[in-house]
Design an enzyme around this catalytic site. Structure first.
Site, PDB file in Angstrom:
ATOM      1  N   CYS A   1     -15.976  -4.543   0.788  1.00 25.27           N
ATOM      2  CA  CYS A   1     -16.717  -3.678   1.675  1.00 25.27           C
ATOM      3  C   CYS A   1     -16.285  -2.249   1.424  1.00 25.27           C
ATOM      4  CB  CYS A   1     -16.451  -4.065   3.125  1.00 25.27           C
ATOM      5  SG  CYS A   1     -17.639  -3.323   4.222  1.00 25.27           S
TER       6      CYS A   1
ATOM      7  N   THR B   1       0.833  -1.208   0.000  1.00 25.92           N
ATOM      8  CA  THR B   1       0.000   0.000   0.000  1.00 25.92           C
ATOM      9  C   THR B   1       0.868   1.258   0.000  1.00 25.92           C
ATOM     10  OG1 THR B   1      -1.757  -1.155   1.174  1.00 25.92           O
ATOM     11  CG2 THR B   1      -1.790   1.252   1.270  1.00 25.92           C
TER      12      THR B   1
ATOM     13  N   GLN C   1       1.741  -9.313  -6.359  1.00 24.09           N
ATOM     14  CA  GLN C   1       1.336 -10.715  -6.502  1.00 24.09           C
ATOM     15  C   GLN C   1       2.283 -11.533  -7.368  1.00 24.09           C
ATOM     16  OE1 GLN C   1      -0.889 -12.340  -4.800  1.00 24.09           O
ATOM     17  NE2 GLN C   1      -1.951 -10.644  -3.826  1.00 24.09           N
TER      18      GLN C   1
HETATM   19  C1  LIG Z   1      -1.927  -7.122  -0.856  1.00 24.47           C
HETATM   20  C2  LIG Z   1      -1.773  -6.221  -2.014  1.00 24.47           C
HETATM   21  C3  LIG Z   1      -1.405  -4.877  -1.863  1.00 24.47           C
HETATM   22  C4  LIG Z   1      -1.251  -4.244  -0.516  1.00 24.47           C
HETATM   23  O1  LIG Z   1      -0.093  -4.674   0.132  1.00 24.47           O
HETATM   24  P1  LIG Z   1       0.028  -4.471   1.725  1.00 24.47           P
HETATM   25  O2  LIG Z   1       1.415  -4.921   2.016  1.00 24.47           O
HETATM   26  O3  LIG Z   1      -1.024  -5.334   2.330  1.00 24.47           O
HETATM   27  O4  LIG Z   1      -0.171  -3.036   1.994  1.00 24.47           O
HETATM   28  C5  LIG Z   1      -1.245  -4.114  -2.987  1.00 24.47           C
HETATM   29  N1  LIG Z   1      -1.418  -4.630  -4.212  1.00 24.47           N
HETATM   30  C6  LIG Z   1      -1.767  -5.909  -4.398  1.00 24.47           C
HETATM   31  C7  LIG Z   1      -1.935  -6.434  -5.778  1.00 24.47           C
HETATM   32  C8  LIG Z   1      -1.973  -6.739  -3.322  1.00 24.47           C
HETATM   33  O5  LIG Z   1      -2.349  -8.007  -3.521  1.00 24.47           O
END
Ligand SMILES: *Cc1c(COP(=O)(O)O)cnc(C)c1O
Length: 405
Positions: free
Chosen positions: A342, A85, A192
């Site tokens: 949500c 994030t 991912q």
């Molecule tokens: C989980 C995820 C995030 C956020 O990462 P965090 O470390 O939880 O802040 C951003 N982009 C994708 C594609 C995610 O799967």
């Protein structure tokens, strides 16, 4: 209360199956072991000049090197953050602050993670010209679609490498080349794909990329942003001069060390694990295709990450309540995610599944299975069978009306 008593009993006797690896993963024990000494013995502040600080600094820089090696970057191009994030926010907001006085257009895809989508909304409110490029029915951003919206006024194109809801993989090399031709920078959310399929900053030509540890069996609260040499970026956090003035705050060495260990393990085991997950994926696809009525696959078989399998129940053929579907799976001990998010207190159909052309009802009736290092074929067979049974039980087949309606 009766209700909770029953749930408690069920929890005690039922096996639970975790199929939500895309949301987060358990930390690998080897990672926990690597982290442990940095809490108690090598605990120094990496900015301190004394020996405790130098030890911490050495661990920090070594971790940076191993992350960099995995993506083909120089270690000086890797900045630690608190996760995906923050990396996404820093890329969009940090570049907008630096380049946005001259160029106002930001382009993102229709299937971005909320960390990108909501950052783009902030920029839009602040006078930026945000464009969302559509995807095709497979979830792929077509070159023509990007060419339609990109202009010389574009400062950044951001496209997610592997989508977290369907697993679809984008052709970053082509998209980054288009961005560069028009004088724009290119960022990708590679959260991912990192550690699961090859991702190389030189081969793809991306200028910035976001990563996080907790999707690859590392700890939560740590991630990284790759920023190509020579690119300027305003920091989100102001304070000390950590991370070469791009991210203030004392570095968490246990988290950093855990992240790099998780990345190293993922790198070492990538090929073997990818092959295993591919076998699991086709096994599950087969069962679901055979047994689940009115099913649509949202994850393209030949162009998606093998550990994500998203399916929807087609509302044209069968009416089913998406929330009830997930709750029923949970009652069977199976942890999966639905096709809704949500948003301000109510369930909204996922923008990602909708972008594939699904109607709201079908989108809500989506189940995302995501599996990983500790998933067995047996667990997937069980989950697929339960899904078939639940859809059959709570879904209502629509009567096909012939002739006049
Ligand atoms: C989980 C995820 C995030 C956020 O990462 P965090 O470390 O939880 O802040 C951003 N982009 C994708 C594609 C995610 O799967």
């Amino acid at each position: 209360m009766f209700h909770f008593g029953v749930l408690y009993l069920m929890k005690k006797i039922m096996r639970r199956i975790y199929l939500d690896y895309t949301a987060t993963t358990p930390v690998d024990r080897r990672v926990v072991e690597t982290m442990a000494p940095y809490f108690t013995s090598t605990f120094g502040n990496a900015s301190s000049i004394h020996s405790f600080g130098r030890e911490a600094k050495a661990a920090l820089e070594q971790s940076r090197e191993s992350i960099a090696a995995l993506i083909g970057a120089r270690s000086s191009e890797v900045y630690f953050t608190s996760g995906g994030t923050e990396s996404d926010n820093t890329a969009l907001l940090g570049l907008a602050a630096r380049y946005g006085s001259k160029k106002k257009r930001l382009i993102i895809s229709a299937i971005e993670h909320h960390a990108i989508l909501h950052s783009a909304e902030v920029l839009s409110k602040n006078g930026f010209d945000v464009r969302i490029v559509p995807v095709d029915s497979q979830g792929i951003v077509r070159e023509e679609a990007l060419l339609d919206s990109i202009t010389p006024e574009t400062f950044l194109v951001s496209v997610i490498h592997v989508n977290n809801e369907t697993g679809v993989i984008q052709n970053l090399t082509t998209l980054a080349a288009i961005a560069h031709e028009k004088g724009s920078l290119f960022h990708t959310d590679a959260v991912q794909s990192f550690g699961k399929i090859g991702f190389n900053v030189e081969e793809t030509g991306v200028d910035l990329a976001s990563f996080t540890a907790h999707k690859i069996y590392g700890p939560k609260g740590i991630g990284a942003l790759y920023v190509r040499r020579g690119i300027d970026l305003d920091p989100l956090l102001h304070g000390g001069s950590q991370e070469r003035n791009r991210r203030a705050g004392t570095e968490s060495i246990p988290l950093v060390a855990g992240f790099s260990k998780a990345a190293e393990l993922a790198g070492e085991e990538m090929q073997q694990e990818h092959d295993r997950l591919l076998r699991l994926n086709s096994h599950m696809r087969n069962i679901i295709g055979e047994k689940v009525p009115a099913v649509i696959f949202n994850s393209p078989a030949d162009n998606s990450l093998p550990n994500i399998l998203s399916v929807s129940v087609d509302s044209k053929e069968m009416d089913i309540d998406g929330e009830a579907l997930i709750i029923n799976m949970d009652l069977e001990g199976i942890a999966v995610t639905s096709g809704s998010a949500c948003s301000s207190g109510s369930l909204q159909p996922s923008h990602v599944i909708k972008a594939l052309g699904r109607d709201d009802r079908t989108t809500m009736a989506t189940v995302r299975f995501s599996f990983g290092r500790y998933t067995t074929e047996d667990e997937l067979s069980f989950a697929a069978d339960r899904l078939a049974e639940i859809v059959g039980r709570i879904g209502k087949r629509k009567k096909i009306s012939l002739g006049a309606s």
